[in-house]
Design an enzyme around this catalytic site. Structure first.
Site, PDB file in Angstrom:
ATOM      1  N   ARG A 161      -0.297   0.769  11.621  1.00 29.18           N
ATOM      2  CA  ARG A 161       0.457  -0.443  11.262  1.00 29.18           C
ATOM      3  C   ARG A 161       1.823  -0.107  10.656  1.00 29.18           C
ATOM      4  O   ARG A 161       3.033  -0.716  10.847  1.00 29.18           O
ATOM      5  CB  ARG A 161      -0.260  -1.419  10.380  1.00 29.18           C
ATOM      6  N   ASP A 204     -13.285 -10.560   8.966  1.00 30.71           N
ATOM      7  CA  ASP A 204     -12.485  -9.439   8.143  1.00 30.71           C
ATOM      8  C   ASP A 204     -13.033  -9.706   6.598  1.00 30.71           C
ATOM      9  O   ASP A 204     -13.405 -10.551   6.213  1.00 30.71           O
ATOM     10  CB  ASP A 204     -11.184  -9.892   8.280  1.00 30.71           C
ATOM     11  N   LYS A 250      -8.656  -1.871  13.154  1.00 30.55           N
ATOM     12  CA  LYS A 250     -10.076  -2.682  13.081  1.00 30.55           C
ATOM     13  C   LYS A 250     -10.070  -3.832  13.914  1.00 30.55           C
ATOM     14  O   LYS A 250     -10.833  -4.336  14.746  1.00 30.55           O
ATOM     15  CB  LYS A 250     -10.570  -2.772  11.522  1.00 30.55           C
ATOM     16  N   THR A 251      -9.054  -4.787  13.570  1.00 24.81           N
ATOM     17  CA  THR A 251      -8.967  -6.045  14.272  1.00 24.81           C
ATOM     18  C   THR A 251      -8.799  -5.796  15.539  1.00 24.81           C
ATOM     19  O   THR A 251      -8.985  -6.450  16.469  1.00 24.81           O
ATOM     20  CB  THR A 251      -7.681  -6.781  13.579  1.00 24.81           C
ATOM     21  N   THR A 280     -12.600  -2.683   4.095  1.00 24.00           N
ATOM     22  CA  THR A 280     -12.002  -1.416   3.690  1.00 24.00           C
ATOM     23  C   THR A 280     -12.807  -0.634   2.776  1.00 24.00           C
ATOM     24  O   THR A 280     -12.424   0.782   2.757  1.00 24.00           O
ATOM     25  CB  THR A 280     -10.698  -2.063   2.501  1.00 24.00           C
TER      26      THR A 280
END
Ligand code: ADP
Length: 349
Positions: free
Chosen positions: A221, A113, A68-69, A162
């Site tokens: 990640r 975020d 997302k980032t 999330t």
């Protein structure tokens, strides 16, 4: 010192953050997977560019570590805009947002975020900024207090969460583009790890890359972290080259099993199967039994266990499936809820 959990949801400390940044794709063509999102985004960006307008506001949802980032960085770069990054918990009052909002030039991108963690007051303050690009801001308080109406440049807000279920409907509706991030396939993750290995100048054969990908819970990640840990292992215990065997040995030390599950995943399943007789068990009860935060279980641990069909959510709580019992070699106590009573994958309680 507690060992860093390889599947943890956060981006970790500064070192971890720098590591993540060094591996981030910069352009949209470098992003692997999430094809539907990329396709919609390409169209929306092209349309905005043709109209000489900033991109609409974007809401991104999905478990941590799925990009997302990264996508927010990519969008800003593709739009030739400056990206400013903050988060829900960092904004306690409208005043905390003011400098971000007033600093922005036309087309700039503000990334928030954990947007579901904004207070109601801040959220309501944002509505006007998002819709009309104006805000009513109160200067001073008490009798000398006055409200001024400030015009803002047209900007793009990218909110990440999330769980969309935690956002108010009013907030959700204000995002013109809404993207839900899915877990990545093993093939996609293999490609991501291949690119990361190239950037890190790590020598790894196809077997090693494929094995890292298959043990990364569908999450880039996690894949990058596992690559990093395996690289360390190969450097200290081997000749620095990554093979299937080095990945297997590193995973053994990290207690990551063939499906990419770690000790916390297995503890949750064991607790559900043995302490709660297969469930149903409420998330609070599970969190208390495991000594973990409810949010960690819901945001980081559970989504992947739901995805692979090891846990189901029913109206009464979580239940372990036969597949989970088989994986752990434990007896299955039988089905707990008829399918029509099962919640959907990303339902909220
Ligand atoms: P999130 O914001 O969803 O928690 P991030 O954007 O921080 O996730 O992604 C974590 C890491 O995973 C990034 O540093 C990046 O290296 C990698 N990554 C994420 N998405 C992709 C992608 N589509 N292609 C390649 N690498 C990715």
């Amino acid at each position: 010192m507690a060992r860093e959990r390889i599947i943890s949801g956060s981006a970790g400390g500064n070192d971890e953050e720098r590591f993540n940044e060094s591996l981030r794709p910069e352009r949209i063509v470098d992003c692997v997977g999430q094809e539907r999102i990329v396709e919609q985004l390409l169209i929306a960006m092209k349309a905005a560019e043709q109209r000489a307008e900033p991109l609409e506001h974007v809401l991104q949802s999905g478990p941590p570590g799925l990009g997302k980032t990264t996508l927010a960085h990519v969008i800003a770069r593709e739009m030739g805009a400056i990206l400013r990054i903050t988060s829900g918990p960092a904004i306690s009052k409208p005043g905390d947002l003011m400098h971000w909002l007033t600093e922005m030039k036309r087309g700039d991108v503000l990334f928030i975020d954990e947007v579901h963690r904004l207070s109601r007051t801040v959220e309501e303050f944002l509505y006007a900024a998002m819709e009309d690009f104006r805000v009513d801001f109160t200067i001073d308080s008490g009798i000398s207090g006055r409200t001024v109406n400030i015009a803002l440049q047209r900007f793009t807000l990218i909110g990440a969460t999330t769980r969309t279920g935690l956002l108010t409907a009013a907030m959700r509706d204000r995002f013109g583009l809404q993207f839900h991030f899915e877990f990545y396939s093993v093939e996609e993750l293999t490609e991501i790890v291949r690119r990361s290995a190239r950037k890190l100048k790590v020598k790894a054969d196809d077997g090693a890359l494929g094995l890292i990908a298959s043990r990364s819970r569908g999450t880039p990640r996690v894949a990058n972290r596992l690559l990093k840990r395996t690289r360390d292992y190969a450097q200290v215990r081997g000749d620095g080259t990554l093979s299937r065997k080095t990945v297997e040995q590193a995973c053994e030390i990290l207690q990551i099993d063939a499906l990419g599950l770690d000790e916390l995943d297995r503890s949750l399943l064991r607790s559900l199967i043995q302490t709660y007789n297969g469930g149903p068990a409420g998330i609070e009860a599970l969190a208390a039994t495991l000594g973990q935060e409810r949010d960690t279980l819901e945001d980081v641990v559970e989504p992947y266990l739901l995805q692979i069909g090891f846990v189901i959510r029913t109206r009464q709580g979580r239940c372990a499936t036969k597949a989970a019992c088989d994986h752990l070699g434990l007896p299955f106590a039988g089905p707990k809820a008829p399918p029509e009573e099962q919640g959907s994958l990303f339902d909220e309680d």
